[in-house]
Design a protein around this motif. Sequence first.
Motif, PDB file in Angstrom:
ATOM      1  N   LYS A 104       0.852  -1.190   0.000  1.00  0.00           N
ATOM      2  CA  LYS A 104       0.000   0.000   0.000  1.00  0.00           C
ATOM      3  C   LYS A 104       0.885   1.236   0.000  1.00  0.00           C
ATOM      4  N   ASP A 136      -3.773   0.967  -3.363  1.00  0.00           N
ATOM      5  CA  ASP A 136      -3.138  -0.317  -3.619  1.00  0.00           C
ATOM      6  C   ASP A 136      -1.919  -0.042  -4.499  1.00  0.00           C
ATOM      7  N   LEU A 168      -7.966   2.730  -1.949  1.00  0.00           N
ATOM      8  CA  LEU A 168      -8.506   1.900  -0.872  1.00  0.00           C
ATOM      9  C   LEU A 168      -9.365   2.725   0.074  1.00  0.00           C
TER      10      LEU A 168
END
Length: 467
Positions: free
Chosen positions: A261, A275, A282
């Motif tokens: 991430k 992501d 996200l």
Amino acid sequence: MNSLLLTSKTLTILFLLCSSLAAQSIENYLKLWDADHGWHVFDVCFSPDGKKVLAIEGTTSENSVKLFNAETGHLIWSKSASAGFGRFSPDMSKIYISGASTLALNASDGNQIWINNNIAECFDLSSNGDRIVIGRELDRSNGKVVMINTADGTTIWEGTTKGPVNSIQFSKDGGKVISGGGDLSDREAILWNSLNGSKFWTYKSGPIIYTVSYSPDGNSIIIGTDWQVVTMLNASSGDVLWTKTLTERFLDSGFTPDSKKVFLSSNNGYVRLFDAANGVLLWDKQISGSGWHKAIRCSPDGTRLATGSEDKHLNIFDVSGGTVMFRGAHTNSVVPVNFSYDGTRVVTGTQFGGKVSVWQKGGAVNVEENDLSIINDYQLYQNYPNPFNPITVIKYTIPESLDGETKNVVLAIYNLLGQKIAPLVNSRQSGGNYEIVFDGSKLESGVYFYRLDVDSYSQTKKLILIK
């Protein structure tokens, strides 16, 4: 060594300092202390063992570089220097600061060891502490990257850039450096060979680059700009993996420890998590009225993000869902933030009438006033930092016995075959909290284990050495 044991009276005072705020928060962080620090605090960090805090004021005023006791906030020493960045050497014997020049200071007394007169607009220290890289502006169309040997402060190499260098970072293995910047001329990110200054590739960004970050696994590089564009690059080739255009100027960025991430902070109150592989958003979180979030940091375990904001708050976010876990009020806008290496504390610095503050995650302990807390269980803690290179700290707890009897304690490092390769402790010890500094400089990179054996108790944990 035995740690300081707090009475309930002291803990109650600490609790009351934040009780009204904690009641509104999902997590509780107690402000352990505040310390005055001139005008604008530009950088703050913990020592690797968590015992000291370095704070950089960023001006030429008297006592602009300060070292504090991380537990109490008491000033250990202060020095006058025009700096904007600072870090401890991995073995904590030196402190490196950079700004109007780059200096090595003796960590015990602050005395200067060496100086390199190159000016720095950005700064990073290699993971093993052998080199410093800085970026600087020559004029609005030209800049340079400078690699410095931390042993003696000599310049290893210099490389030219088109425009100022605004952000710079080593790869985890120290073999490469990514820089980003630009102004009137080409705006570019450059991947450098950190050993000789040759260029692997150059990426033309269009907008001015404000932040670059290298993923821990070495595969990706994130670039954030002042024209609302964020781009993920393949670190090997410089090819674009994905790009997003949003609504803000990106001020800081980073990856979670697993490299899966990527997070960014901005000038309009947003914190965003993507992501890293495909650029899918996200979550995003905008705290109404918070203004800019200039610095963003991830906890060592990858579960929390910390930012400072213009609205005078420390903000803690849950990585998994973006929930605001905590908002800690300050007297002025919060600029730099940093987690301790074990992730249990956060240090912050503010603008205007600058202050340095340390926050401890957790709450009060319920004991009788003037009674000392009794340590009544064995505990082997996760080493920090982890992964490490080459220094890490291992802490453990031995329960106190009513008769004061000592116990035979064995602590050692083992390889993957179960062979003991580094005995650390083999002696009788009384109850208390202990810590050992382990130097893995003689070992190869890899996975190792450390085990604590006391009487019938045994516990094993994993540690990772990356060189």
